[in-house]
Design an enzyme around this catalytic site. Structure first.
Site, PDB file in Angstrom:
ATOM      1  CB  SER A  12      -0.908   0.036   1.234  1.00 12.21           C
ATOM      2  OG  SER A  12      -1.692  -1.127   1.299  1.00 12.21           O
TER       3      SER A  12
HETATM    4  N1  SAH Z   1      -0.787  -4.804   4.055  1.00 12.87           N
HETATM    5  C1  SAH Z   1      -0.077  -5.107   2.818  1.00 12.87           C
HETATM    6  C2  SAH Z   1      -0.923  -4.716   1.624  1.00 12.87           C
HETATM    7  C3  SAH Z   1      -1.021  -5.821   0.645  1.00 12.87           C
HETATM    8  S1  SAH Z   1      -2.305  -5.644  -0.565  1.00 12.87           S
HETATM    9  C4  SAH Z   1       1.272  -4.492   2.798  1.00 12.87           C
HETATM   10  O1  SAH Z   1       1.603  -3.712   3.725  1.00 12.87           O
HETATM   11  O2  SAH Z   1       2.062  -4.809   1.897  1.00 12.87           O
HETATM   12  C5  SAH Z   1      -3.609  -6.614   0.170  1.00 12.87           C
HETATM   13  C6  SAH Z   1      -3.328  -8.070   0.389  1.00 12.87           C
HETATM   14  O3  SAH Z   1      -4.563  -8.678   0.796  1.00 12.87           O
HETATM   15  C7  SAH Z   1      -2.873  -8.857  -0.836  1.00 12.87           C
HETATM   16  O4  SAH Z   1      -1.624  -9.439  -0.563  1.00 12.87           O
HETATM   17  C8  SAH Z   1      -3.961  -9.921  -1.042  1.00 12.87           C
HETATM   18  O5  SAH Z   1      -3.460 -11.161  -1.482  1.00 12.87           O
HETATM   19  C9  SAH Z   1      -4.541 -10.024   0.365  1.00 12.87           C
HETATM   20  N2  SAH Z   1      -5.894 -10.579   0.467  1.00 12.87           N
HETATM   21  C10 SAH Z   1      -6.955 -10.400  -0.363  1.00 12.87           C
HETATM   22  N3  SAH Z   1      -8.037 -11.086   0.083  1.00 12.87           N
HETATM   23  C11 SAH Z   1      -7.647 -11.706   1.242  1.00 12.87           C
HETATM   24  C12 SAH Z   1      -8.303 -12.556   2.173  1.00 12.87           C
HETATM   25  N4  SAH Z   1      -9.590 -12.907   2.033  1.00 12.87           N
HETATM   26  N5  SAH Z   1      -7.609 -13.010   3.241  1.00 12.87           N
HETATM   27  C13 SAH Z   1      -6.293 -12.668   3.403  1.00 12.87           C
HETATM   28  N6  SAH Z   1      -5.616 -11.876   2.555  1.00 12.87           N
HETATM   29  C14 SAH Z   1      -6.275 -11.390   1.487  1.00 12.87           C
END
Ligand code: SAH
Length: 221
Positions: free
Chosen positions: A61
């Site tokens: 993000s």
């Molecule tokens: N907090 C992360 C942001 C990653 S983007 C960071 O600091 O890098 C959001 C993430 O949510 C992605 O990696 C995606 O695979 C995950 N995601 C999407 N749906 C999900 C679910 N139902 N359970 C767990 N993770 C999920």
């Protein structure tokens, strides 16, 4: 002087300029080496205020989004007595950056990622950096009931609606921060729980990857 120290100071200054006021949070974001959470090819862009690609077609993000969501969680905790553990559940570990921010702020962090490769990579990195964070691979839309209730729940992918299990796993006085909307536009919903009542505020102008799961979107994004 550690690598990118000036860039990190500039990033923190920009976050402050954009309205982030919590000094502890600004300090933590200035300290954490965001470039460690992305592929080396993007290192030079690590401290720009942008989302960047990570594996499995996901993104780390944007720093302002991380700061905004985290500050909204912190605002909810002013009444928690100091000295007691603050438990936070993150849905969407991705690179592990948001989890590291929460751990640096002194929270006990639980984080769930649905992609196995991201889960394994971030777990390895967080361990290497010395964080004690509980990680799990699975569908975060059903929460992590074993360790509930949580003082804070932060969802870092966009949901079609607020998953019911997350509302249930929120502690009295806790806050749930979650992007809600369709696949194009979303706003961040900030829910506060008092007893069995929930109040909501909304902030606009953010963009997230989709939350996929039983209580999220279907599909192969
Ligand atoms: N907090 C992360 C942001 C990653 S983007 C960071 O600091 O890098 C959001 C993430 O949510 C992605 O990696 C995606 O695979 C995950 N995601 C999407 N749906 C999900 C679910 N139902 N359970 C767990 N993770 C999920």
């Amino acid at each position: 002087m550690s690598r990118f120290e000036d860039e990190r100071a500039e990033m923190a200054a920009l976050l402050k300029q954009r309205g982030i006021t919590d000094e502890a949070l600004l300090g933590v974001m200035q300290k954490i080496e965001r470039h460690q959470f992305i592929a080396p090819v993007f290192s030079g862009r690590a401290y720009e205020d942008n989302a960047l690609p990570i594996d499995s077609g996901q993104t780390i993000s944007q720093p302002y989004t991380v700061a905004f969501m985290t500050e909204q969680l912190l605002l909810g905790w002013k009444s928690i007595p100091s000295g007691r553990d603050i438990k936070v559940l993150e849905i969407g570990t991705g690179s592990g950056y948001q989890a590291a921010v929460l751990a640096e702020l002194g929270c006990r962090v639980f984080t769930i990622e649905r992609h196995m490769d991201l889960h394994l990579q971030s777990r390895k990195l967080l361990e290497k950096l010395g964080y004690h964070i509980a990680t799990r691979c699975g569908d975060g839309t059903v929460g992590w009931s074993e360790f509930a209730p949580y003082d804070g729940i932060i969802v870092t992918a966009a949901a079609p609606d607020v998953p019911e299990p997350l509302l249930k796993q929120l502690a009295d006085g806790g806050r749930l921060i979650i992007p809600v909307g369709d696949l194009e536009t979303q706003s961040i919903r900030i829910l506060s729980r008092t007893g069995d009542a929930y109040t909501a505020q909304e902030a606009v102008g953010f963009k997230f990857v989709p939350l996929i799961g039983k209580k999220g979107w279907n599909g192969k994004q």
